[in-house]
Enzyme design. Structure first.
Site, PDB file in Angstrom:
ATOM      1  N   TYR A  69       4.239   6.531   9.974  1.00 31.83           N
ATOM      2  CA  TYR A  69       3.408   5.368   9.651  1.00 31.83           C
ATOM      3  C   TYR A  69       4.194   4.315   8.877  1.00 31.83           C
ATOM      4  O   TYR A  69       4.119   3.118   9.179  1.00 31.83           O
ATOM      5  CB  TYR A  69       2.153   5.798   8.871  1.00 31.83           C
ATOM      6  CG  TYR A  69       1.075   4.748   8.904  1.00 31.83           C
ATOM      7  CD1 TYR A  69       0.047   4.809   9.832  1.00 31.83           C
ATOM      8  CD2 TYR A  69       1.104   3.672   8.029  1.00 31.83           C
ATOM      9  CE1 TYR A  69      -0.932   3.819   9.887  1.00 31.83           C
ATOM     10  CE2 TYR A  69       0.130   2.684   8.077  1.00 31.83           C
ATOM     11  CZ  TYR A  69      -0.878   2.759   9.008  1.00 31.83           C
ATOM     12  OH  TYR A  69      -1.838   1.780   9.070  1.00 31.83           O
TER      13      TYR A  69
ATOM     14  N   HIS B  28       0.839  -1.208   0.000  1.00 32.69           N
ATOM     15  CA  HIS B  28       0.000   0.000   0.000  1.00 32.69           C
ATOM     16  C   HIS B  28       0.865   1.247   0.000  1.00 32.69           C
ATOM     17  O   HIS B  28       1.762   1.369   0.822  1.00 32.69           O
ATOM     18  CB  HIS B  28      -0.890   0.028   1.246  1.00 32.69           C
ATOM     19  CG  HIS B  28      -2.024  -0.944   1.195  1.00 32.69           C
ATOM     20  ND1 HIS B  28      -3.063  -0.918   2.087  1.00 32.69           N
ATOM     21  CD2 HIS B  28      -2.287  -1.962   0.339  1.00 32.69           C
ATOM     22  CE1 HIS B  28      -3.916  -1.886   1.787  1.00 32.69           C
ATOM     23  NE2 HIS B  28      -3.461  -2.534   0.741  1.00 32.69           N
TER      24      HIS B  28
ATOM     25  N   LYS C 159       1.757  -0.501  15.233  1.00 30.05           N
ATOM     26  CA  LYS C 159       3.195  -0.539  15.482  1.00 30.05           C
ATOM     27  C   LYS C 159       3.703  -1.726  16.291  1.00 30.05           C
ATOM     28  O   LYS C 159       4.920  -1.947  16.355  1.00 30.05           O
ATOM     29  CB  LYS C 159       3.618   0.749  16.225  1.00 30.05           C
ATOM     30  CG  LYS C 159       3.492   2.005  15.378  1.00 30.05           C
ATOM     31  CD  LYS C 159       4.481   1.955  14.233  1.00 30.05           C
ATOM     32  CE  LYS C 159       4.328   3.091  13.265  1.00 30.05           C
ATOM     33  NZ  LYS C 159       4.707   2.739  11.907  1.00 30.05           N
TER      34      LYS C 159
ATOM     35  N   TYR D  93      -9.044   5.126   8.018  1.00 24.90           N
ATOM     36  CA  TYR D  93      -9.158   5.482   9.432  1.00 24.90           C
ATOM     37  C   TYR D  93     -10.233   6.571   9.509  1.00 24.90           C
ATOM     38  O   TYR D  93     -10.053   7.643   8.943  1.00 24.90           O
ATOM     39  CB  TYR D  93      -7.839   6.044   9.963  1.00 24.90           C
ATOM     40  CG  TYR D  93      -6.745   5.013  10.170  1.00 24.90           C
ATOM     41  CD1 TYR D  93      -5.926   4.606   9.125  1.00 24.90           C
ATOM     42  CD2 TYR D  93      -6.512   4.469  11.433  1.00 24.90           C
ATOM     43  CE1 TYR D  93      -4.920   3.668   9.321  1.00 24.90           C
ATOM     44  CE2 TYR D  93      -5.501   3.531  11.643  1.00 24.90           C
ATOM     45  CZ  TYR D  93      -4.718   3.140  10.584  1.00 24.90           C
ATOM     46  OH  TYR D  93      -3.709   2.216  10.780  1.00 24.90           O
TER      47      TYR D  93
ATOM     48  N   PRO E 119      -3.312  -0.032  19.283  1.00 26.60           N
ATOM     49  CA  PRO E 119      -3.156  -0.529  17.912  1.00 26.60           C
ATOM     50  C   PRO E 119      -3.331   0.517  16.804  1.00 26.60           C
ATOM     51  O   PRO E 119      -3.118   0.202  15.634  1.00 26.60           O
ATOM     52  CB  PRO E 119      -4.254  -1.595  17.808  1.00 26.60           C
ATOM     53  CG  PRO E 119      -5.270  -1.199  18.815  1.00 26.60           C
ATOM     54  CD  PRO E 119      -4.541  -0.532  19.926  1.00 26.60           C
TER      55      PRO E 119
HETATM   56  C1  PHB Z   1      -5.250  -4.626  11.019  1.00 31.49           C
HETATM   57  O1  PHB Z   1      -5.350  -4.806   9.801  1.00 31.49           O
HETATM   58  O2  PHB Z   1      -5.492  -5.518  11.837  1.00 31.49           O
HETATM   59  C2  PHB Z   1      -4.864  -3.282  11.506  1.00 31.49           C
HETATM   60  C3  PHB Z   1      -4.546  -2.296  10.586  1.00 31.49           C
HETATM   61  C4  PHB Z   1      -4.187  -1.039  11.035  1.00 31.49           C
HETATM   62  C5  PHB Z   1      -4.156  -0.774  12.391  1.00 31.49           C
HETATM   63  C6  PHB Z   1      -4.463  -1.760  13.300  1.00 31.49           C
HETATM   64  C7  PHB Z   1      -4.825  -3.025  12.860  1.00 31.49           C
HETATM   65  O3  PHB Z   1      -3.834   0.465  12.801  1.00 31.49           O
END
Ligand code: PHB
Ligand code: APR
Length: 392
Positions: free
Chosen positions: A386, A75, A299, A203, A295
């Site tokens: 990120y 990505h 990270k 997000y 989460p």
């Molecule tokens: C996930 O795909 O499980 C995932 C992706 C991004 C995050 C947390 C979990 O910030």
């Protein structure tokens, strides 16, 4: 019972323990990994799934990246969605880097397979693991296998046994200082048999709470909703989960959230946690055993891998030259990254979650999101963190 001898005794077969064991093997250093769960449990446990470019590079260099290269989804950006509109953060333009979406359990499968192919020793279903004498030059690990007590004698112990493991609590009191923040919310996560609704992660900040759209493959979507810290799943029938996701992730007429059978659901609490130092005597803590991040910045796995990379370098220096110079600086080197990543994970969490009670926060967060998506400097700071800060 005759004790087994190895150079490094590793407790825990998560990303930290397995990457460490593999890195050591490549330097000709022997280790034994002790894991309390079964191989199947480790390989099926659903965790996070975003790999920083540095983690991807390391897995490739270690020779365990073949399947990740084939099946991982590369990505070049993420979307921030708020006030009903999406804004893309373009990693490629802002950093020249990308992230790879590849489930943690897939990484674990690849690592276990590679260790076993190299005759690496992983003891699954090890019971009652006890770490001993790590304040002497001859540490020991005791455990039981099918009820029989076994002992390993080693030069060093790596505590890679996660937040609830035995290594950190075995350090005498007064040595470690813990820094902690517990958040007043959690994440309800689902895995659904539905094609991802967008190519990239979304997000979303919404007045009803945070939501995240992620994926595991072209057929499997991973979704999360902000909920109470100890939310009872019984209050969340599938239809309610979907309707809440539809509301929070809504993004204009052209966008539609695909639904499908829910394969798995669970609630995770959120905390930030660090112990200092990350070592005592001949025991080194790595990954979740030493620190937890919420989460939101994805990270946890990446930080665990960064720790053991430093540890493997220190152990290599010790075995090749007898010097403990790098091992002595293990905590200092790791903690610099740990705190920078803690800062980022806390910031992403505070930015995107709904905080009860103060409408000021809502306006402030919207202003921050507006700034973040309209200033190149601000977007670049998000993107740089990120995709992952460079490894030491
Ligand atoms: C996930 O795909 O499980 C995932 C992706 C991004 C995050 C947390 C979990 O910030
Ligand atoms: N004895 C042996 N093994 C143990 C013990 C014990 N007493 N306690 C825990 N373990 C094992 C767990 O079963 C687990 O397999 O240690 C392993 C720790 O793995 P993780 O929890 O995955 O921790 P780590 O390797 O540090 O990786 C951190 O994993 O869960 C994610 O969010 C976390 O992404 C982060 C990453």
């Amino acid at each position: 019972m005759k004790p087994t001898r190895t150079q490094v005794g590793i407790v825990g077969a998560g990303p930290a323990g397995l990457v460490l064991s593999h890195l050591l093997h490549r330097e000709g250093i022997e280790s034994i990994v002790l894991e309390s769960k079964s191989r199947q449990y480790c390989e099926e446990r659903i965790r996070a799934g975003v790999l920083e470019w540095g983690t991807v590079d390391l897995l490739n260099q270690m020779g365990v990246g073949e399947r990740m290269k084939r099946e991982g989804l590369v990505h070049y950006g993420i979307e921030l969605r708020f006030a009903g509109r999406g804004h893309r953060i373009d990693f490629k333009d802002l950093t020249g880097r990308a992230i790879t979406v590849y489930g943690q359990h897939e990484v674990i499968k690849d690592l276990i397979q590679a260790r076993l192919a190299d005759q690496g020793q992983i003891v699954f279903e090890a019971e009652d693991v006890r770490v001993q004498a790590f304040d002497t030059p001859r540490p020991k690990i005791q455990y039981a296998l099918s009820g029989n007590v076994q002992e390993i004698h080693c030069d060093f112990i790596a505590g890679c046994d996660g937040f609830h493991g035995v290594c950190r609590p075995s350090i005498p009191s007064g040595i470690l200082t813990a820094y902690e923040r517990i958040y007043p919310f959690g994440w309800l996560g689902i895995l659904a048999e539905a094609a991802p609704s967008s190519e990239e992660l979304i997000y979303a900040y919404h007045e009803r709470g945070f939501a995240l759209h992620s994926m595991r493959s072209p057929k499997i979507t991973r979704l999360y909703l902000q909920c109470g810290p100890e939310e009872d799943l019984a209050n969340w029938p599938d239809a309610k989960i979907w309707s809440e996701l539809q509301r929070r992730l809504a993004g204009g007429k052209e966008w539609k959230l695909n639904e499908g059978p829910i394969l798995q659901k669970g609630v995770t609490g959120m905390r930030s946690f660090v112990v200092e130092p990350m070592q005592y005597g001949r025991m080194f803590l790595a990954g979740d055993a030493a620190h937890i991040v919420p989460p939101t910045g994805a990270k946890g796995l990446n930080l665990a891998v960064a720790d053991v990379r430093v540890l493997a370098r220190g152990l290599k220096e010790f075995y090749f030259s007898g010097s403990t110079a790098l091992l002595d600086r293990y905590s200092e080197i790791c903690l610099r990254r740990v705190w920078r990543v803690q800062r980022f994970s806390w910031w992403m969490t505070s930015l995107l979650h709904r905080h009860e009670g103060n409408p000021f926060d809502d306006r402030r967060q919207l202003a921050e999101l507006d700034y973040l998506t309209s200033s190149r400097a601000a977007s670049q700071s998000l993107a740089e963190n990120y995709v992952g800060l460079p490894l030491d």
